[in-house]
Design an enzyme around this catalytic site. Sequence first.
Site, PDB file in Angstrom:
ATOM      1  N   GLN A 147      10.570 -35.421   6.122  1.00 55.55           N
ATOM      2  CA  GLN A 147       9.851 -36.235   7.099  1.00 55.55           C
ATOM      3  C   GLN A 147      10.051 -35.680   8.506  1.00 55.55           C
ATOM      4  OE1 GLN A 147       8.531 -39.571   6.013  1.00 55.55           O
ATOM      5  NE2 GLN A 147       7.383 -39.276   7.878  1.00 55.55           N
ATOM      6  N   PHE A 148       9.245 -34.677   8.888  1.00 55.81           N
ATOM      7  CA  PHE A 148       9.404 -34.073  10.213  1.00 55.81           C
ATOM      8  C   PHE A 148       9.153 -35.070  11.332  1.00 55.81           C
ATOM      9  CE2 PHE A 148       4.838 -33.616   9.927  1.00 55.81           C
ATOM     10  CZ  PHE A 148       4.402 -33.676  11.238  1.00 55.81           C
ATOM     11  N   THR A 149       8.401 -36.135  11.056  1.00 54.54           N
ATOM     12  CA  THR A 149       8.073 -37.104  12.115  1.00 54.54           C
ATOM     13  C   THR A 149       9.296 -37.885  12.597  1.00 54.54           C
ATOM     14  OG1 THR A 149       7.420 -38.810  10.531  1.00 54.54           O
ATOM     15  CG2 THR A 149       5.683 -37.323  11.334  1.00 54.54           C
TER      16      THR A 149
END
Length: 146
Positions: free
Chosen positions: A78-80
Amino acid sequence: MRLVVQRSKEAKVTVEGEVTGSIAKGFVVLVGVTHEDKEEDAAFLAEKVANLRVFEDEAGKMNLSLLDVGGEILSVSQFTLYGDCRKGRRPNFMDAAKPEHALSIYEAFNRFLNEKGIKVGTGVFGAMMDVQLTNDGPVTLIIDSK
């Protein structure tokens, strides 16, 4: 590294209509990686997550770990999690690691969990994913390696 850990009764991740990972009782872990993260960060967080005492014992107290209850982990990249929303209305993702580095650290995190005997289901790195879970509690924690 940054993790969002949710205690769940069951969970699954689907990519393009195919279930790529599913678990029974355990944790859904959203995994964010930043530029300076190393395998040591992944090892530290794997140890932390495996031993978090957030499952109820016979007295109803959060006193048991994932290892104690034989729980599983659904690990989702989950890069966010490194989105900076302080300015403007669009998140800035400059703190998120480049995909090659993030994938390496994410895979190391999952490997360290497997080495502890934990079943780890995953999504597909970089893909659009549908994540479904039955939140248990709810219990949700944010853990950083730094």
